[in-house]
Design a protein around this motif. Structure first.
Motif, PDB file in Angstrom:
ATOM      1  N   MET A  84      35.982  24.042  43.691  1.00 35.08           N
ATOM      2  CA  MET A  84      35.593  25.342  43.165  1.00 35.08           C
ATOM      3  C   MET A  84      34.461  25.925  44.000  1.00 35.08           C
ATOM      4  O   MET A  84      33.670  25.204  44.603  1.00 35.08           O
ATOM      5  CB  MET A  84      35.080  25.219  41.722  1.00 35.08           C
ATOM      6  N   GLY A  85      34.381  27.249  44.014  1.00 31.47           N
ATOM      7  CA  GLY A  85      33.217  27.929  44.546  1.00 31.47           C
ATOM      8  C   GLY A  85      32.539  28.648  43.399  1.00 31.47           C
ATOM      9  O   GLY A  85      33.212  29.307  42.603  1.00 31.47           O
ATOM     10  N   VAL A  86      31.225  28.491  43.268  1.00 33.13           N
ATOM     11  CA  VAL A  86      30.503  29.065  42.141  1.00 33.13           C
ATOM     12  C   VAL A  86      29.321  29.874  42.664  1.00 33.13           C
ATOM     13  O   VAL A  86      28.543  29.388  43.490  1.00 33.13           O
ATOM     14  CB  VAL A  86      29.989  27.961  41.187  1.00 33.13           C
ATOM     15  N   LEU A 162      39.424  27.958  43.472  1.00 32.77           N
ATOM     16  CA  LEU A 162      38.992  28.891  42.436  1.00 32.77           C
ATOM     17  C   LEU A 162      37.570  29.331  42.714  1.00 32.77           C
ATOM     18  O   LEU A 162      36.713  28.496  43.005  1.00 32.77           O
ATOM     19  CB  LEU A 162      39.075  28.215  41.054  1.00 32.77           C
ATOM     20  N   LEU A 163      37.328  30.633  42.609  1.00 32.51           N
ATOM     21  CA  LEU A 163      35.992  31.183  42.808  1.00 32.51           C
ATOM     22  C   LEU A 163      35.491  31.726  41.473  1.00 32.51           C
ATOM     23  O   LEU A 163      36.131  32.591  40.866  1.00 32.51           O
ATOM     24  CB  LEU A 163      36.027  32.297  43.858  1.00 32.51           C
ATOM     25  N   LEU A 164      34.345  31.201  41.011  1.00 33.40           N
ATOM     26  CA  LEU A 164      33.717  31.639  39.767  1.00 33.40           C
ATOM     27  C   LEU A 164      32.485  32.457  40.110  1.00 33.40           C
ATOM     28  O   LEU A 164      31.621  31.993  40.867  1.00 33.40           O
ATOM     29  CB  LEU A 164      33.305  30.435  38.911  1.00 33.40           C
ATOM     30  N   LEU A 165      32.389  33.655  39.541  1.00 36.16           N
ATOM     31  CA  LEU A 165      31.296  34.569  39.864  1.00 36.16           C
ATOM     32  C   LEU A 165      30.647  35.070  38.578  1.00 36.16           C
ATOM     33  O   LEU A 165      31.315  35.644  37.720  1.00 36.16           O
ATOM     34  CB  LEU A 165      31.826  35.766  40.667  1.00 36.16           C
ATOM     35  N   ASP A 166      29.344  34.854  38.459  1.00 39.57           N
ATOM     36  CA  ASP A 166      28.648  35.225  37.230  1.00 39.57           C
ATOM     37  C   ASP A 166      27.654  36.358  37.481  1.00 39.57           C
ATOM     38  O   ASP A 166      26.537  36.123  37.940  1.00 39.57           O
ATOM     39  CB  ASP A 166      27.921  34.008  36.663  1.00 39.57           C
ATOM     40  N   VAL A 187      37.359  39.746  49.733  1.00 41.09           N
ATOM     41  CA  VAL A 187      37.764  38.415  49.274  1.00 41.09           C
ATOM     42  C   VAL A 187      38.980  38.532  48.361  1.00 41.09           C
ATOM     43  O   VAL A 187      39.938  37.756  48.458  1.00 41.09           O
ATOM     44  CB  VAL A 187      36.590  37.736  48.536  1.00 41.09           C
ATOM     45  N   ARG A 188      38.959  39.520  47.490  1.00 36.23           N
ATOM     46  CA  ARG A 188      40.088  39.739  46.580  1.00 36.23           C
ATOM     47  C   ARG A 188      41.353  40.095  47.348  1.00 36.23           C
ATOM     48  O   ARG A 188      42.445  39.595  47.043  1.00 36.23           O
ATOM     49  CB  ARG A 188      39.735  40.868  45.602  1.00 36.23           C
ATOM     50  N   ALA A 189      41.219  40.953  48.364  1.00 40.11           N
ATOM     51  CA  ALA A 189      42.375  41.382  49.147  1.00 40.11           C
ATOM     52  C   ALA A 189      43.032  40.220  49.879  1.00 40.11           C
ATOM     53  O   ALA A 189      44.227  40.271  50.195  1.00 40.11           O
ATOM     54  CB  ALA A 189      41.962  42.468  50.140  1.00 40.11           C
ATOM     55  N   GLU A 190      42.267  39.174  50.128  1.00 42.19           N
ATOM     56  CA  GLU A 190      42.791  38.004  50.829  1.00 42.19           C
ATOM     57  C   GLU A 190      43.474  37.018  49.883  1.00 42.19           C
ATOM     58  O   GLU A 190      43.928  35.960  50.305  1.00 42.19           O
ATOM     59  CB  GLU A 190      41.655  37.320  51.589  1.00 42.19           C
ATOM     60  N   GLY A 191      43.555  37.365  48.608  1.00 42.15           N
ATOM     61  CA  GLY A 191      44.303  36.548  47.661  1.00 42.15           C
ATOM     62  C   GLY A 191      43.550  35.401  47.036  1.00 42.15           C
ATOM     63  O   GLY A 191      44.161  34.494  46.462  1.00 42.15           O
ATOM     64  N   THR A 192      42.216  35.429  47.097  1.00 41.56           N
ATOM     65  CA  THR A 192      41.424  34.369  46.484  1.00 41.56           C
ATOM     66  C   THR A 192      41.547  34.431  44.966  1.00 41.56           C
ATOM     67  O   THR A 192      41.459  35.508  44.372  1.00 41.56           O
ATOM     68  CB  THR A 192      39.942  34.510  46.885  1.00 41.56           C
ATOM     69  N   THR A 193      41.752  33.295  44.335  1.00 44.38           N
ATOM     70  CA  THR A 193      41.804  33.222  42.873  1.00 44.38           C
ATOM     71  C   THR A 193      40.385  33.336  42.332  1.00 44.38           C
ATOM     72  O   THR A 193      39.516  32.541  42.689  1.00 44.38           O
ATOM     73  CB  THR A 193      42.439  31.894  42.421  1.00 44.38           C
ATOM     74  N   MET A 194      40.134  34.331  41.477  1.00 41.75           N
ATOM     75  CA  MET A 194      38.776  34.648  41.060  1.00 41.75           C
ATOM     76  C   MET A 194      38.685  34.839  39.547  1.00 41.75           C
ATOM     77  O   MET A 194      39.531  35.488  38.945  1.00 41.75           O
ATOM     78  CB  MET A 194      38.300  35.942  41.746  1.00 41.75           C
ATOM     79  N   LEU A 195      37.625  34.285  38.974  1.00 42.30           N
ATOM     80  CA  LEU A 195      37.246  34.567  37.592  1.00 42.30           C
ATOM     81  C   LEU A 195      35.815  35.054  37.635  1.00 42.30           C
ATOM     82  O   LEU A 195      34.921  34.322  38.069  1.00 42.30           O
ATOM     83  CB  LEU A 195      37.358  33.309  36.727  1.00 42.30           C
TER      84      LEU A 195
END
Length: 244
Positions: A84-86, A162-166, A187-195
């Motif tokens: 994960m990336g947080v 998965l990328l988690l962003l708070d 980052v979104r345009a590159e298809g990264t899964t993000m919450l």
């Protein structure tokens, strides 16, 4: 699409408050999907992200990440977090390390990437986020927007599933907020899964596949950005949107 993350019945209570912060919360995230969490202060957005990142333990419920029950007490939390990336409001960069060293620390120590390879990836990532010229700077020498972009770059350099962003723009002024949102659009345009938890409703409308409105520790409404933001069903969501 295959589910990357699936949370069911998640409950979390802190002894100090005496009431649940998360209550029977469900959320799903498919590969390549972006889900935005919105809601007022105390609605549970940050707590949920901390639970998913295994920085807090849940009191009840189950969280599946890539088919693995990460609420199992026998789980290797470090191995889960390595996928994960947080990124939080606070940049959490090591102030005594250079920007480049901040980016190479996890790949070398956690992922056992050879130092030369880790350095090459870090330099490429800094170029991607427009900060190649700051590689040898210390975090204290950067603006808030630059520090947050470094924090995002650090989260991305290990190619997380998965990328988690708070609320990553909450502490920034409008100009610096724009810098960070531009990077997240890329980052979104590159298809990264993000919450992501955010108060930037225009950004959520633009990038999210689904928006979840949290109220009282659970998902009160969910749907497409148009459904949630333009056609709110509950008085609580209408009141929240009116305050924004």
């Amino acid at each position: 699409m295959t589910a990357v993350l699936s949370a069911r019945g998640v409950r979390k209570q802190y002894a100090k408050t005496g009431r649940p912060v998360l209550e029977a919360l469900d959320v799903d995230l498919a590969g390549g999907e972006c889900v935005a969490l919105i809601g007022g202060s105390g609605s549970g957005k940050s707590t949920l992200l901390r639970c998913l990142a295994l920085l807090e333990t849940v009191d009840d419920g189950v969280v599946w990440f890539e088919g693995q029950d990460i609420c199992d007490p026998r789980i290797d939390a470090d191995a889960v977090r390595a996928r994960m990336g947080v990124v939080f409001q606070a940049y959490n960069l090591f102030p005594h390390l250079t920007v480049l060293d901040n980016l190479t620390l996890a790949p070398v120590r956690v992922h056992k990437t050879p130092k030369g390879e880790a350095r090459e990836r870090a330099v490429a990532m800094l170029e991607r986020v427009g900060l190649a010229d700051k590689a040898m700077a210390k975090p204290g020498e950067l603006s808030g927007g630059q520090q947050q972009r470094v924090a995002i770059a650090r989260a991305l350099v290990t190619s997380p599933r998965l990328l988690l962003l708070d609320e990553v723009t909450a502490a920034l002024d409008p100009e610096l907020t724009g810098e960070v949102l531009d990077l997240l659009r890329q980052v979104r345009a590159e298809g990264t899964t993000m919450l992501l938890a955010t108060h930037e409703l225009g950004f959520a409308r633009e990038v999210a596949d689904q928006i979840c409105f949290l109220h009282g520790g659970s998902v009160a409404e969910r749907g497409s950005p148009a459904d949630v933001l333009d056609r709110p069903q509950s008085a609580e969501l209408r009141a929240y949107l009116a305050r924004q």
